[in-house]
Design an enzyme around this catalytic site. Structure first.
Site, PDB file in Angstrom:
ATOM      1  N   TYR A 222       0.861  -1.182   0.000  1.00  0.00           N
ATOM      2  CA  TYR A 222       0.000   0.000   0.000  1.00  0.00           C
ATOM      3  C   TYR A 222       0.897   1.232   0.000  1.00  0.00           C
ATOM      4  O   TYR A 222       1.743   1.393   0.881  1.00  0.00           O
ATOM      5  CB  TYR A 222      -0.924   0.017   1.220  1.00  0.00           C
ATOM      6  CG  TYR A 222      -1.776   1.258   1.271  1.00  0.00           C
ATOM      7  CD1 TYR A 222      -2.749   1.483   0.306  1.00  0.00           C
ATOM      8  CD2 TYR A 222      -1.601   2.215   2.260  1.00  0.00           C
ATOM      9  CE1 TYR A 222      -3.530   2.622   0.328  1.00  0.00           C
ATOM     10  CE2 TYR A 222      -2.367   3.353   2.302  1.00  0.00           C
ATOM     11  CZ  TYR A 222      -3.339   3.562   1.327  1.00  0.00           C
ATOM     12  OH  TYR A 222      -4.107   4.703   1.349  1.00  0.00           O
TER      13      TYR A 222
ATOM     14  N   HIS B 245      -4.679   5.232  -2.628  1.00  0.00           N
ATOM     15  CA  HIS B 245      -5.831   6.119  -2.756  1.00  0.00           C
ATOM     16  C   HIS B 245      -5.342   7.469  -3.279  1.00  0.00           C
ATOM     17  O   HIS B 245      -4.276   7.933  -2.874  1.00  0.00           O
ATOM     18  CB  HIS B 245      -6.508   6.332  -1.398  1.00  0.00           C
ATOM     19  CG  HIS B 245      -7.112   5.093  -0.841  1.00  0.00           C
ATOM     20  ND1 HIS B 245      -6.385   4.192  -0.085  1.00  0.00           N
ATOM     21  CD2 HIS B 245      -8.353   4.589  -0.945  1.00  0.00           C
ATOM     22  CE1 HIS B 245      -7.181   3.194   0.269  1.00  0.00           C
ATOM     23  NE2 HIS B 245      -8.381   3.406  -0.240  1.00  0.00           N
TER      24      HIS B 245
END
Length: 189
Positions: A103, A147
């Site tokens: 991530y 994101h």
């Protein structure tokens, strides 16, 4: 040195004219490099993130950056030896005990140094070391994801240039900033 407060939202960015004579001259005689993040420079990373990102990160995030498994995929981006950006990642459990997901928590470059190859160098590094199908920290990487605030299409284009795909849009992902929605971009095996 005093830094301005972090932004609370992003305005649409205008891509720099990379063909402008001054930009070409700067790029031609510049050196972009990747440096390790250590206890000695972690505060530079913290300050960069405070200036670059609209959300604050807790001290625990910076401790995680220094951990043995994640530190190799967290780097400072240097432009002519000046720290101007960084990438910080973490490892997450994958679909089974033999797999990881990476991530990307942060990836940013100071505005003056954008479009000079720093973000691309940082992202290339992460994908070369811990990209999909790579072996990292004793496991195979199944995907890399992140994101991006929906008001940042330039960042989305950067990731798509590296093979990331839009997999979801999350409403109200960022509760304290506007717009609060985020794109989820992922690169799979």
């Amino acid at each position: 040195m005093t830094y301005p407060p972090p932004p609370t939202s992003y305005e649409a960015r205008v891509k720099a004219d990379t063909n402008a004579p001054v930009r070409r001259a700067i790029t031609a005689r510049s050196v972009v490099a990747i440096a390790d993040i250590t206890r000695n420079n972690i505060n530079q990373v913290r300050k960069l993130n405070e200036v670059l990102l609209p959300v604050p990160y807790s001290p625990a995030v910076y401790e995680q950056v220094l951990e043995e498994d994640t530190n190799p995929i967290c780097k400072l981006g240097l432009f002519n030896d000046i720290p101007v950006g960084n990438v910080c990642c973490r490892l997450e459990e994958g679909k089974d005990a033999t797999m990881w997901k990476v991530y990307i928590m942060t990836l940013g470059v100071l505005p003056t140094y954008r479009c000079l190859g720093v973000a691309s160098a940082l992202l290339e590094y992460v994908l070369d070391v811990a990209g999909p199908s790579k072996n990292f920290a004793g496991r195979k990487i199944e995907s890399v994801y992140l994101h991006v605030q929906i008001s940042n299409p330039v960042a989305r284009m950067l990731y798509e240039k590296f093979g990331f795909e839009l997999v979801d849009t999350l409403e109200s992902y960022y509760p304290s900033i506007t717009p609060s929605s985020a794109w989820v971009l992922s690169k799979h095996t």
